[in-house]
Write a protein that holds these residues in place. Structure first.
Motif, PDB file in Angstrom:
ATOM      1  N   LEU A  37       0.822  -1.203   0.000  1.00 12.57           N
ATOM      2  CA  LEU A  37       0.000   0.000   0.000  1.00 12.57           C
ATOM      3  C   LEU A  37       0.860   1.259   0.000  1.00 12.57           C
ATOM      4  O   LEU A  37       1.991   1.254   0.494  1.00 12.57           O
ATOM      5  CB  LEU A  37      -0.916   0.013   1.232  1.00 12.57           C
ATOM      6  CG  LEU A  37      -1.822  -1.217   1.422  1.00 12.57           C
ATOM      7  CD1 LEU A  37      -2.525  -1.147   2.768  1.00 12.57           C
ATOM      8  CD2 LEU A  37      -2.838  -1.308   0.288  1.00 12.57           C
ATOM      9  N   ASP A  38       0.307   2.344  -0.518  1.00  3.82           N
ATOM     10  CA  ASP A  38       1.008   3.623  -0.450  1.00  3.82           C
ATOM     11  C   ASP A  38       1.022   4.108   1.000  1.00  3.82           C
ATOM     12  O   ASP A  38       0.232   3.634   1.831  1.00  3.82           O
ATOM     13  CB  ASP A  38       0.319   4.649  -1.363  1.00  3.82           C
ATOM     14  CG  ASP A  38      -1.092   4.988  -0.898  1.00  3.82           C
ATOM     15  OD1 ASP A  38      -1.232   5.793   0.034  1.00  3.82           O
ATOM     16  OD2 ASP A  38      -2.054   4.409  -1.458  1.00  3.82           O
TER      17      ASP A  38
ATOM     18  N   ASP B  73      -0.989   3.843   6.487  1.00  5.14           N
ATOM     19  CA  ASP B  73      -1.244   4.429   7.810  1.00  5.14           C
ATOM     20  C   ASP B  73      -2.691   4.210   8.230  1.00  5.14           C
ATOM     21  O   ASP B  73      -2.971   3.896   9.398  1.00  5.14           O
ATOM     22  CB  ASP B  73      -0.931   5.924   7.776  1.00  5.14           C
ATOM     23  CG  ASP B  73      -1.089   6.578   9.132  1.00  5.14           C
ATOM     24  OD1 ASP B  73      -0.216   6.374  10.001  1.00  5.14           O
ATOM     25  OD2 ASP B  73      -2.102   7.276   9.341  1.00  5.14           O
ATOM     26  N   ARG B  74      -3.603   4.324   7.287  1.00  5.82           N
ATOM     27  CA  ARG B  74      -5.025   4.129   7.597  1.00  5.82           C
ATOM     28  C   ARG B  74      -5.299   2.670   7.991  1.00  5.82           C
ATOM     29  O   ARG B  74      -6.018   2.394   8.952  1.00  5.82           O
ATOM     30  CB  ARG B  74      -5.871   4.532   6.388  1.00  5.82           C
ATOM     31  CG  ARG B  74      -7.374   4.601   6.671  1.00  5.82           C
ATOM     32  CD  ARG B  74      -8.145   5.086   5.445  1.00  5.82           C
ATOM     33  NE  ARG B  74      -7.671   6.387   4.995  1.00  5.82           N
ATOM     34  CZ  ARG B  74      -7.146   6.617   3.793  1.00  5.82           C
ATOM     35  NH1 ARG B  74      -7.040   5.625   2.922  1.00  5.82           N
ATOM     36  NH2 ARG B  74      -6.755   7.814   3.460  1.00  5.82           N
TER      37      ARG B  74
ATOM     38  N   LEU C 212      -6.015  -1.513  12.366  1.00  6.77           N
ATOM     39  CA  LEU C 212      -5.538  -2.730  13.015  1.00  6.77           C
ATOM     40  C   LEU C 212      -5.242  -2.466  14.495  1.00  6.77           C
ATOM     41  O   LEU C 212      -5.637  -3.230  15.377  1.00  6.77           O
ATOM     42  CB  LEU C 212      -4.293  -3.224  12.292  1.00  6.77           C
ATOM     43  CG  LEU C 212      -3.890  -4.693  12.415  1.00  6.77           C
ATOM     44  CD1 LEU C 212      -2.964  -5.079  11.279  1.00  6.77           C
ATOM     45  CD2 LEU C 212      -3.224  -4.973  13.732  1.00  6.77           C
ATOM     46  N   MET C 213      -4.559  -1.356  14.776  1.00  5.50           N
ATOM     47  CA  MET C 213      -4.217  -1.024  16.160  1.00  5.50           C
ATOM     48  C   MET C 213      -5.467  -0.715  16.978  1.00  5.50           C
ATOM     49  O   MET C 213      -5.528  -1.025  18.168  1.00  5.50           O
ATOM     50  CB  MET C 213      -3.257   0.157  16.185  1.00  5.50           C
ATOM     51  CG  MET C 213      -1.856  -0.176  15.674  1.00  5.50           C
ATOM     52  SD  MET C 213      -1.041  -1.478  16.629  1.00  5.50           S
ATOM     53  CE  MET C 213      -0.867  -0.641  18.203  1.00  5.50           C
ATOM     54  N   SER C 214      -6.458  -0.120  16.353  1.00  2.00           N
ATOM     55  CA  SER C 214      -7.713   0.154  17.050  1.00  2.00           C
ATOM     56  C   SER C 214      -8.367  -1.139  17.528  1.00  2.00           C
ATOM     57  O   SER C 214      -8.885  -1.218  18.647  1.00  2.00           O
ATOM     58  CB  SER C 214      -8.662   0.919  16.120  1.00  2.00           C
ATOM     59  OG  SER C 214      -9.916   1.141  16.738  1.00  2.00           O
ATOM     60  N   LEU C 215      -8.316  -2.176  16.696  1.00  2.17           N
ATOM     61  CA  LEU C 215      -8.872  -3.472  17.083  1.00  2.17           C
ATOM     62  C   LEU C 215      -8.090  -4.094  18.235  1.00  2.17           C
ATOM     63  O   LEU C 215      -8.664  -4.681  19.151  1.00  2.17           O
ATOM     64  CB  LEU C 215      -8.883  -4.417  15.888  1.00  2.17           C
ATOM     65  CG  LEU C 215     -10.010  -4.217  14.879  1.00  2.17           C
ATOM     66  CD1 LEU C 215      -9.743  -5.032  13.630  1.00  2.17           C
ATOM     67  CD2 LEU C 215     -11.354  -4.601  15.486  1.00  2.17           C
ATOM     68  N   VAL C 216      -6.762  -3.969  18.191  1.00  7.89           N
ATOM     69  CA  VAL C 216      -5.935  -4.500  19.276  1.00  7.89           C
ATOM     70  C   VAL C 216      -6.335  -3.859  20.597  1.00  7.89           C
ATOM     71  O   VAL C 216      -6.514  -4.537  21.620  1.00  7.89           O
ATOM     72  CB  VAL C 216      -4.436  -4.257  18.982  1.00  7.89           C
ATOM     73  CG1 VAL C 216      -3.580  -4.569  20.208  1.00  7.89           C
ATOM     74  CG2 VAL C 216      -3.986  -5.118  17.805  1.00  7.89           C
TER      75      VAL C 216
END
Length: 235
Positions: free
Chosen positions: A184-185, A190-191, A196-200
């Motif tokens: 990905l660009d 970053d998005r 992913l981090m929000s789910l963690v």
């Protein structure tokens, strides 16, 4: 917090003890892992940063029960796995481990919702409940408007977020990701990483994420590397 949740919070999601792995190469063997040790806890994201060929994918495959080590032990949420047969390993992997890869591997003929429903229905969840949870996950990841779109109708970042939703659809304790933003660009990466981090943080997942992106690695709780077949903490 109830007693079971409290116990789980004190128990590592992933524990590797003395894990070894070697492959035959000509008349000898190529040693990839020489006694790797690691502990990963709920709500924790660890970056796995190492050069190509160091054994990152091998480590992820062993941690995810896709491959058996030659020695050592892999524990998933306190359960040793070395004595499990193939059917038991498959059940544990299906129910407690999620995978995200560099390429999303979505089913092209299915919509985003159907892609996220599929692992739930394989695990035995009724169709209506699987659909409800799929829509909930897609909405959480900002994809409600893409719920009825097929992969070819979505951007690369949207497809990868659908892949993340699919990976956590069965509410696993452990998420393993192999270069999930590598295709990905920077802005899209970053998005996807933020999702992913929000789910963690929100679900108590433990995540081990192989990446070459040092900026994203620096935003995780821990950074691990492979040196001479051993896992080491990075500053």
């Amino acid at each position: 917090m109830n007693d079971e949740a409290s116990k789980n919070a004190r128990r590592p999601t992933l524990k590797l003890t003395g894990v070894t792995r070697r492959y035959r190469e000509g008349d000898g063997f190529l040693e990839i892992l020489r006694g790797a040790d690691a502990v990963l806890w709920p709500h924790q994201a660890a970056a796995l940063v190492a050069p190509s060929g160091a054994g990152k994918s091998t480590l992820l495959h062993i941690a995810g029960l896709l491959e058996r080590p030659d020695g050592g032990e892999v524990e998933i949420e306190g359960q040793p796995t070395s004595g499990l047969n193939d059917s038991q390993r498959t059940a544990l992997r299906r129910n407690r481990i999620g995978f995200v890869y560099q390429f999303h591997h979505l089913l092209p003929e299915f919509t985003a919702t159907e892609n996220v429903m599929t692992p739930q229905m394989i695990a035995g969840l009724p169709r209506q409940e699987a659909r409800r949870r799929a829509l909930e996950l897609l909405d959480y990841l900002g994809l409600a408007a893409r719920a009825n779109h097929r992969p070819s109708e979505m951007s690369g970042g949207e497809q990868q977020r659908v892949a993340i939703a699919r990976a956590v659809a069965n509410a696993p304790g452990l998420l393993l990701a192999d270069e999930p933003t590598g295709n990905l660009d920077p802005e899209t990466a970053d998005r996807v990483f933020s999702a992913l981090m929000s789910l963690v943080r929100a679900t108590g997942l433990a995540a081990l994420i192989a990446t070459h992106n040092v900026d994203l690695a620096a935003r995780m709780d821990r950074r691990l590397t492979l040196r001479n077949g051993l896992l080491a903490e990075m500053p």
